[in-house]
Design an enzyme around this catalytic site. Structure first.
Site, PDB file in Angstrom:
ATOM      1  N   CYS A 171     -13.533  16.582 -16.799  1.00 23.19           N
ATOM      2  CA  CYS A 171     -14.030  16.211 -18.133  1.00 23.19           C
ATOM      3  C   CYS A 171     -14.366  17.459 -18.949  1.00 23.19           C
ATOM      4  O   CYS A 171     -15.437  18.057 -18.786  1.00 23.19           O
ATOM      5  CB  CYS A 171     -15.253  15.310 -17.995  1.00 23.19           C
ATOM      6  SG  CYS A 171     -15.919  14.818 -19.592  1.00 23.19           S
ATOM      7  N   CYS A 212     -17.445  17.113 -21.208  1.00 28.09           N
ATOM      8  CA  CYS A 212     -18.740  17.094 -20.492  1.00 28.09           C
ATOM      9  C   CYS A 212     -19.099  18.496 -20.001  1.00 28.09           C
ATOM     10  O   CYS A 212     -20.251  18.914 -20.086  1.00 28.09           O
ATOM     11  CB  CYS A 212     -18.701  16.196 -19.257  1.00 28.09           C
ATOM     12  SG  CYS A 212     -17.845  14.649 -19.459  1.00 28.09           S
ATOM     13  N   ASP A 213     -18.130  19.213 -19.450  1.00 28.91           N
ATOM     14  CA  ASP A 213     -18.440  20.450 -18.719  1.00 28.91           C
ATOM     15  C   ASP A 213     -17.996  21.734 -19.427  1.00 28.91           C
ATOM     16  O   ASP A 213     -18.322  22.834 -18.972  1.00 28.91           O
ATOM     17  CB  ASP A 213     -17.766  20.410 -17.333  1.00 28.91           C
ATOM     18  CG  ASP A 213     -18.293  19.252 -16.496  1.00 28.91           C
ATOM     19  OD1 ASP A 213     -19.457  18.864 -16.705  1.00 28.91           O
ATOM     20  OD2 ASP A 213     -17.547  18.733 -15.652  1.00 28.91           O
TER      21      ASP A 213
END
Ligand code: NDP
Length: 301
Positions: free
Chosen positions: A131, A134-135
């Site tokens: 992701c 997200c990261d």
């Protein structure tokens, strides 16, 4: 007894919830673990007509709209669906609680396919990610690899290029024929994206003696690429673990409506042969809801 239980809270599930709510049906959505699924992770959604913003904001808007017509949205997931002798369904959730319903709309979407090479599983969450939105933040000014050559890989690379110092896309073919033209052009224009074609990753391992968590990614043609993170975007698999074997899936694990019992409908990314797009998810969500409403009206008690 519910009229409709909708499994999944992406654009397909929330569209179905809106339609069922407006039709006066008693409807709940089991939203899964993440409201909005993959759509909520889209940093810039620009190919869903009428929308130019984050996927998360679109999902929030869709949720409120569905709720305003009476749909209840719960953070819960189905573990099993039983078809009862009288044609109703009993859904057992992951906590073991049972929910009876006259119809079901399956809209549980898809999850990223896992990279099955040495080190990928062990380093998940410690350098390997599925992701980018997200990261990505953790790799500010660092070097990251993106694995894959589809729309997801190119989107991820473009997103990461605005955060990381260098992004290297590793793709097993010689050009990105699978990805949309506009994404290919944007990737070609980004100065800090390098494309490494005709090779695949074979292994990912921590760099020996590295103090800041660097990784060494080894390719099938023996290149050793030093990086800080690896983002995997090699396709998706349908989320259908809660269904019995009797319901036939295609080779991507997706479901054709014809394989479902009466009263069960399918929408979104788990719909066999459907293009995986927000626009198609909304379309199939609408169709599934209208079919469910007709079914309920025709089989009114
Ligand atoms: P795709 O299936 O389109 O692409 C997967 C990519 O990963 C392919 O390039 C494939 O290579 C590669 N791959 C698969 N397995 C491996 C492996 N084991 N090792 C290395 N590489 C591998 O998946 P996406 O997730 O990109 O897209 C799924 C769907 O979602 C598509 O329909 C896409 O259009 C859609 N989508 C649309 C977006 C948009 O509208 N902008 C954004 C994101 C997704 P090969 O090409 O050789 O098979």
């Amino acid at each position: 007894m519910y009229d409709v239980i909708i499994l999944g809270s992406g654009p397909a599930g929330l569209t179905a919830a809106l339609y069922c709510g407006r039709a006066g049906k008693n409807v709940i959505v089991m939203a899964g673990t993440v409201l909005g699924g993959q759509t909520a992770e889209i940093a810039l959604l620009e190919n869903y007509p009428g929308w130019h913003g984050t996927g998360f904001d679109l999902i929030e808007f869709m949720k409120k709209q569905a709720e305003s017509f009476g749909a209840k949205i719960t953070m819960n997931s189905a573990a099993h669906i039983n078809t009862n002798d009288n044609g109703t369904f009993t859904i057992t959730d992951i906590h073991g609680k049972k929910h009876d319903t006259r119809s079901v709309i399956l809209a549980t979407g898809a999850s990223p396919k896992k990279l099955e090479i040495d080190g990928a599983r062990e380093l998940f969450g410690r350098g390997v990610s599925y992701c980018a939105t997200c990261d990505g933040f953790f790799y500010t000014d660092k070097t990251v690899l993106v694995i894959g050559g589809g729309n997801s890989a190119l989107n991820d690379a473009l997103y990461l290029a605005d955060i990381a110092k260098t992004v290297k896309i590793i793709y097993r073919k010689s050009e990105f024929t699978r990805a949309e033209d506009i994404l290919r052009k944007r990737v070609a224009e980004k100065k800090n994206i390098e494309c490494i074609f005709n090779t695949e990753l074979k292994k990912i391992a921590p760099k020996p003696d590295s103090e800041n968590g660097e990784l060494v990614a080894t390719t099938t043609d023996a290149q050793e690429i030093l990086c800080d993170g690896v983002f995997v975007a090699i396709g998706h698999e349908a989320n259908t673990d809660y269904l019995t074997e009797e319901i036939k899936r295609d080779d991507m694990g997706r479901i054709a409506p014809s394989s479902l019992p009466s009263g069960m409908f399918v929408a979104g990314d788990i719909y066999s042969n459907m293009k995986m797009q927000v626009a198609t998810a909304v379309g199939t969500g609408c169709t599934a809801a209208m079919d469910a409403i007709s079914y309920l009206n025709a089989n009114a008690e």
